[in-house]
Design a protein around this motif. Structure first.
Motif, PDB file in Angstrom:
ATOM      1  N   UNK A  93      26.754   3.169  18.516  1.00  0.00           N
ATOM      2  CA  UNK A  93      28.178   3.497  18.369  1.00  0.00           C
ATOM      3  C   UNK A  93      29.017   2.670  19.329  1.00  0.00           C
ATOM      4  N   UNK A  94      28.551   2.511  20.561  1.00  0.00           N
ATOM      5  CA  UNK A  94      29.304   1.724  21.540  1.00  0.00           C
ATOM      6  C   UNK A  94      29.389   0.248  21.122  1.00  0.00           C
ATOM      7  N   UNK A  95      28.307  -0.267  20.540  1.00  0.00           N
ATOM      8  CA  UNK A  95      28.332  -1.652  20.045  1.00  0.00           C
ATOM      9  C   UNK A  95      29.337  -1.791  18.899  1.00  0.00           C
ATOM     10  N   UNK A  96      29.371  -0.791  18.045  1.00  0.00           N
ATOM     11  CA  UNK A  96      30.327  -0.824  16.934  1.00  0.00           C
ATOM     12  C   UNK A  96      31.760  -0.736  17.441  1.00  0.00           C
ATOM     13  N   UNK A  97      32.001   0.148  18.411  1.00  0.00           N
ATOM     14  CA  UNK A  97      33.354   0.285  18.966  1.00  0.00           C
ATOM     15  C   UNK A  97      33.791  -1.017  19.646  1.00  0.00           C
ATOM     16  N   UNK A  98      32.870  -1.681  20.353  1.00  0.00           N
ATOM     17  CA  UNK A  98      33.226  -2.953  20.995  1.00  0.00           C
ATOM     18  C   UNK A  98      33.581  -4.007  19.948  1.00  0.00           C
ATOM     19  N   UNK A  99      32.846  -4.031  18.840  1.00  0.00           N
ATOM     20  CA  UNK A  99      33.150  -4.965  17.751  1.00  0.00           C
ATOM     21  C   UNK A  99      34.515  -4.664  17.133  1.00  0.00           C
ATOM     22  N   UNK A 100      34.790  -3.373  16.900  1.00  0.00           N
ATOM     23  CA  UNK A 100      36.081  -2.977  16.320  1.00  0.00           C
ATOM     24  C   UNK A 100      37.218  -3.307  17.281  1.00  0.00           C
ATOM     25  N   UNK A 101      37.006  -3.072  18.563  1.00  0.00           N
ATOM     26  CA  UNK A 101      38.039  -3.358  19.564  1.00  0.00           C
ATOM     27  C   UNK A 101      38.384  -4.847  19.577  1.00  0.00           C
ATOM     28  N   UNK A 102      37.363  -5.692  19.655  1.00  0.00           N
ATOM     29  CA  UNK A 102      37.604  -7.147  19.710  1.00  0.00           C
ATOM     30  C   UNK A 102      38.244  -7.644  18.416  1.00  0.00           C
TER      31      UNK A 102
END
Length: 295
Positions: free
Chosen positions: A100-109
């Motif tokens: 989930x954290x990897x996905x959130x970082x991708x969405x943020x960038x």
């Protein structure tokens, strides 16, 4: 009467030669400029790696506190904050925290990149009918093109990895950001613009101090849609090596792991709801503030 039943088309040899010519041309372009293009995106790769390391490497209580603080500052609604808290706890309890954290970082960038690119293009569209007439058909194509198709040229140019996936996500998610920025600026009341001109505002001052602040609720709706479309692209981007919740879903489809697919799918839905509620609440607060100012 064969012509009546079979649609007239280019001869097989001609069509094959045309496809071969286009494919060889693209391969030649990739061989000649692929390394240069890859080097061009290296700052983006570093930004993505930093965001990923921060989200994954930071202890989970701190991440939860940061997200809850952002949710509160944006919404000022304890129900939204409580919903975020419960969703994040469930994601962690079901052992999906790191993905989930990897996905959130991708969405943020991808969202930051979409905003940085989309808002200037939207501003140019609002100022020039000619530019809008050129860009609008391109946006139509981008919004109607199947998401899988974006992966083909990106992978041929940059290979498989995080950056190609990020670029595919941005291409898929950026059209609403551009369209709603353009719309928001064009919907600003003409009387307000005339008042700004009467006070001697320059074109830049009018844009910075009048148009953008008044268009901000509409722009926030564009950010909301951008985030939702980026999340929709997560599973597709996992096909080219993007880590996150998409890869377990892809694995579940390939191996018929029902619970793995359902749990990770629900985690995607959970973070989508968090992003949606927080961004919508912030947009509504901006809208109310604008109504109070005009009232």
């Amino acid at each position: 009467m064969d012509w009546f039943y079979e649609f007239p088309h280019m001869g097989d040899d001609s069509l094959r030669n045309l496809k071969k010519f286009i494919d060889e041309g693209f391969r030649g372009f990739t061989r000649a400029y692929g390394d240069s293009i890859e080097h061009l995106f290296s700052p983006l790769q570093r930004f993505l790696i930093l965001a990923d390391r921060f989200m994954v490497g930071t202890p989970w209580p701190i991440i939860i506190l940061i997200i809850l603080a952002i949710a509160w500052l944006a919404s000022r609604n304890w129900k939204v904050v409580l919903g975020c808290f419960v969703t994040l706890l469930l994601i962690g309890y079901l052992d999906m925290w790191e993905d989930t954290m990897r996905t959130i970082s991708m969405i943020f960038v991808s969202t930051v990149l979409s905003i940085v690119i989309g808002i200037p293009i939207g501003i140019l569209m609002s100022r020039s009918k000619g530019f809008r007439s050129v860009v609008s058909p391109i946006l139509d194509i981008m919004q109607t093109m199947p998401s899988f198709v974006y992966l083909i040229p990106v992978v041929m140019l940059l290979g498989i990895g995080k950056v190609p996936g990020l670029i595919a996500v941005v291409i898929y998610a950026i059209p609403p950001m551009i369209r709603l920025t353009d719309l928001g600026i064009r919907l600003v009341d003409k009387d307000v613009l005339e008042a700004a001109d009467a006070f001697g505002s320059s074109s830049w001052q009018r844009l910075k101090n009048v148009q953008l602040p008044l268009a901000l609720p509409t722009i926030m709706a564009g950010v909301n849609q951008c985030i939702m479309m980026a999340l929709a692209m997560v599973v597709v981007a996992s096909m080219i090596g993007v880590q996150g919740l998409g890869q377990p879903v892809l694995k579940a489809i390939a191996n018929q792991y029902f619970t793995l697919g359902i749990f990770n799918g629900l985690a995607i839905v959970g973070i989508a709801i968090i992003f949606d509620r927080v961004s919508q609440a912030y947009g509504q607060r901006l809208q109310k503030h604008r109504e109070i100012v005009h009232g």
